[in-house]
Design a protein around this motif. Structure first.
Motif, PDB file in Angstrom:
ATOM      1  N   LYS A  55       0.835  -1.177   0.048  1.00 44.81           N
ATOM      2  CA  LYS A  55       0.058  -0.023   0.141  1.00 44.81           C
ATOM      3  C   LYS A  55       0.952   1.308  -0.042  1.00 44.81           C
ATOM      4  CE  LYS A  55      -3.290   2.145   3.008  1.00 44.81           C
ATOM      5  NZ  LYS A  55      -4.487   1.987   4.023  1.00 44.81           N
ATOM      6  N   GLY A  79      -7.331  -5.641  -5.368  1.00 45.96           N
ATOM      7  CA  GLY A  79      -6.985  -4.678  -4.457  1.00 45.96           C
ATOM      8  C   GLY A  79      -7.777  -3.015  -4.987  1.00 45.96           C
ATOM      9  N   THR A 104     -10.896   0.099  -8.533  1.00 45.38           N
ATOM     10  CA  THR A 104     -10.782  -1.091  -7.586  1.00 45.38           C
ATOM     11  C   THR A 104     -11.310  -2.625  -8.121  1.00 45.38           C
ATOM     12  OG1 THR A 104     -13.397  -1.251  -6.419  1.00 45.38           O
ATOM     13  CG2 THR A 104     -11.504   0.323  -5.380  1.00 45.38           C
ATOM     14  N   THR A 125      -3.881  -0.382  -1.482  1.00 45.11           N
ATOM     15  CA  THR A 125      -3.994  -1.875  -0.747  1.00 45.11           C
ATOM     16  C   THR A 125      -2.653  -2.579  -0.956  1.00 45.11           C
ATOM     17  OG1 THR A 125      -4.942  -2.974  -2.632  1.00 45.11           O
ATOM     18  CG2 THR A 125      -6.591  -2.107  -0.804  1.00 45.11           C
ATOM     19  N   ALA A 128      -2.028  -4.861  -4.796  1.00 50.14           N
ATOM     20  CA  ALA A 128      -2.951  -3.914  -5.957  1.00 50.14           C
ATOM     21  C   ALA A 128      -2.188  -4.582  -7.257  1.00 50.14           C
ATOM     22  CB  ALA A 128      -2.731  -2.422  -5.723  1.00 50.14           C
TER      23      ALA A 128
END
Length: 183
Positions: A55, A79, A104, A125, A128
């Motif tokens: 992240k 993610g 997302t 996140t 991802a």
């Protein structure tokens, strides 16, 4: 597909038009005819995948100049990311303006990035994963970039930057580019 133009002309958020039944759903994610009907370039020269462990990882802000200017269709498949584009078209009424959108795995949105737009994103996140459909081949001699934290643009990244490449953290500041004439 549902095409929603952003305040930057030619840049679109593309949502799926899901057809549900007892198995789940089906949705088209790309159609050259639908892209052309919206004035978008449907060429796909390369498909790329990036995976981000942490992240806060930031990639960008990248673009290519003519004759190798790229379009991009960006989708987060695992993610979440915050995706940002900057209009680098000198003739555009939104020249040097930017817009960001959250992509997302859950919202399944895509972001269409026209030619001559700088592009970058930040992982929101761990883990991802991002898929890019790119309209031109990567051509290093035509690559340009902008500093992700340039005060000229004042992009508000949602989380602290935890990882970034040396190349991305060392792109010139906009004031240096305009003085040198290299925009």
């Amino acid at each position: 597909m549902i095409f929603t133009e952003t305040e930057l002309k030619g840049a679109y958020i593309i949502d799926l038009e899901e057809k549900h039944d007892h198995r789940g759903f089906f949705a088209r994610t790309f159609c050259a005819q639908e892209f052309e009907a919206h004035g978008l370039k449907p060429t796909v020269a390369q498909c790329n995948l990036s995976f981000n462990h942490k992240k806060g990882t930031l990639r960008g802000m990248h673009y290519q100049i003519s004759p190798a200017a790229e379009t991009k269709l960006i989708r987060c498949t695992q993610g979440a990311i915050y995706d940002v584009i900057i209009d680098m078209r000198p003739e555009s009424p939104t020249y040097l303006q930017h817009v960001g959108v959250e992509l997302t795995a859950e919202n399944r949105r895509a972001f269409y990035v026209p030619e001559m737009f700088a592009h970058g994103y930040q992982a929101l996140t761990d883990g991802a994963e991002v898929v890019y459909q790119v309209g031109e081949f990567y051509t290093p001699g035509y690559e340009r970039g902008l500093r992700y934290n340039d005060p000229f643009f004042n992009i508000e990244w949602p989380v602290e930057v935890t990882e970034i490449s040396e190349k991305d953290q060392n792109w010139p500041l906009m004031t240096m580019m305009t003085v040198g004439g290299n925009v």
